[in-house]
Design a protein around this motif. Structure first.
Motif, PDB file in Angstrom:
ATOM      1  N   ARG A   1       0.832  -1.208   0.000  1.00 60.40           N
ATOM      2  CA  ARG A   1       0.000   0.000   0.000  1.00 60.40           C
ATOM      3  C   ARG A   1       0.865   1.256   0.000  1.00 60.40           C
ATOM      4  O   ARG A   1       0.556   2.238  -0.690  1.00 60.40           O
TER       5      ARG A   1
ATOM      6  N   ASP B   1     -10.026   1.997  -4.114  1.00 60.75           N
ATOM      7  CA  ASP B   1      -9.167   1.687  -2.970  1.00 60.75           C
ATOM      8  C   ASP B   1      -8.213   0.549  -3.324  1.00 60.75           C
ATOM      9  O   ASP B   1      -8.569  -0.371  -4.078  1.00 60.75           O
ATOM     10  N   HIS B   2      -7.022   0.623  -2.780  1.00 65.54           N
ATOM     11  CA  HIS B   2      -6.048  -0.442  -2.999  1.00 65.54           C
ATOM     12  C   HIS B   2      -6.595  -1.756  -2.433  1.00 65.54           C
ATOM     13  O   HIS B   2      -7.130  -1.812  -1.324  1.00 65.54           O
ATOM     14  N   ASP B   3      -6.484  -2.803  -3.226  1.00 64.74           N
ATOM     15  CA  ASP B   3      -6.998  -4.115  -2.807  1.00 64.74           C
ATOM     16  C   ASP B   3      -5.999  -5.176  -3.258  1.00 64.74           C
ATOM     17  O   ASP B   3      -5.811  -5.399  -4.448  1.00 64.74           O
TER      18      ASP B   3
ATOM     19  N   ASN C   1      -4.217  -2.767  -9.453  1.00 62.60           N
ATOM     20  CA  ASN C   1      -4.240  -1.565  -8.624  1.00 62.60           C
ATOM     21  C   ASN C   1      -3.529  -0.409  -9.319  1.00 62.60           C
ATOM     22  O   ASN C   1      -3.732   0.750  -8.943  1.00 62.60           O
TER      23      ASN C   1
END
Length: 266
Positions: free
Chosen positions: A10, A134-136, A228
């Motif tokens: 992240r 959102d970062h996943d 991402n």
């Protein structure tokens, strides 16, 4: 993925986002593009609001100007005739400038054009950021690159309404929810991969299509696909880019809620 690994991923993604924002909003970044002028459409050799006489030749663009025209070549006033090859690298490195603008020479399928990058563009003034999913970590997927026996070229629509050839070198295969999907991809000079794709979010909760870049595959073809970092194409930032639309087969039936979504304008 461990907690520490996820946190590092992240953090790296956040750093990538910051760098990406800086790149697109730079004085001569994508938001600064105000025109792409095809010389075939300018038989008199004039580009709107730009001085000089521009003419296409077989292997170069011929630019004729006098000192009073205000054009510079490699930082010096241009007075005479110069033949220009396509500019390489970022727009900021273009050889010709005019009143603070950079004039970038490009060639596409044998046709010549001049792009105008203006730091004072409306696009730069109105830019308020890039909206992202959102970062996943689940969208960092293992994949495999399956090269074709030889490169293929298909005709696809472009953002300016014209059809052009798109080179493809193989397919990227990956699995989502137990089902295999593939994207046709191009092999870049440095060995990395590039694909243009759409998915079930396209035109709904994200831009109509996006780009995906992947590192060079291993000797066994294995490669990590990090959605991402799916990118908005240049034409999302300025209408004057000629981005290719996804080729046949590159519209995924599943949603990919990862990566960049759209440009935010103030």
């Amino acid at each position: 993925m461990s907690t520490d690994t996820a946190r590092d991923a992240r953090q790296q993604w956040n750093a990538w986002r910051e760098e990406r924002t800086e790149t697109v909003s730079a004085p001569y970044g994508p938001l600064a593009l105000t025109g792409t002028h095809w010389l075939a459409d300018a038989p008199e050799g004039r580009i709107p609001a730009i001085s000089g006489q521009w003419a296409e030749e077989a292997e170069a663009v011929r630019l004729t100007a006098t000192a009073v025209d205000g054009l510079t070549l490699d930082g010096r006033p241009l007075d005479g005739v110069v033949r220009l090859r396509p500019d390489k690298g970022p727009a900021a490195a273009a050889r010709v400038s005019y009143g603070g603008r950079k004039l970038v020479v490009i060639r596409r399928e044998g046709l010549w054009a001049v792009r105008v990058f203006d730091p004072g563009s409306a696009g730069r003034r109105e830019f308020a950021g890039i909206d992202v999913f959102d970062h996943d970590e689940k969208w960092e997927l293992p994949g495999v690159f399956r090269p074709y026996g030889s490169s293929r070229r298909v005709s696809v629509a472009n953002a300016d309404g014209r059809e052009r050839g798109l080179g493809l070198d193989g397919e990227l295969a990956f699995t989502v929810a137990g089902t295999e999907h593939t994207l046709q991809a191009a092999l870049e000079v440095d060995g990395t991969l590039w694909a243009v794709f759409a998915d079930a979010t396209s035109g709904v909760s994200s831009y109509r299509f996006r780009f995906l870049r992947a590192p060079a595959p291993g000797v066994d073809g294995r490669v990590t696909l990090d959605f991402n970092r799916a990118l908005l194409p240049p034409c999302a930032f300025a209408d004057h880019f000629i981005c290719p639309f996804p080729p046949p087969g590159n519209t995924l039936t599943v949603p990919v809620p990862a990566g960049e979504r759209d440009v935010v304008r103030g």
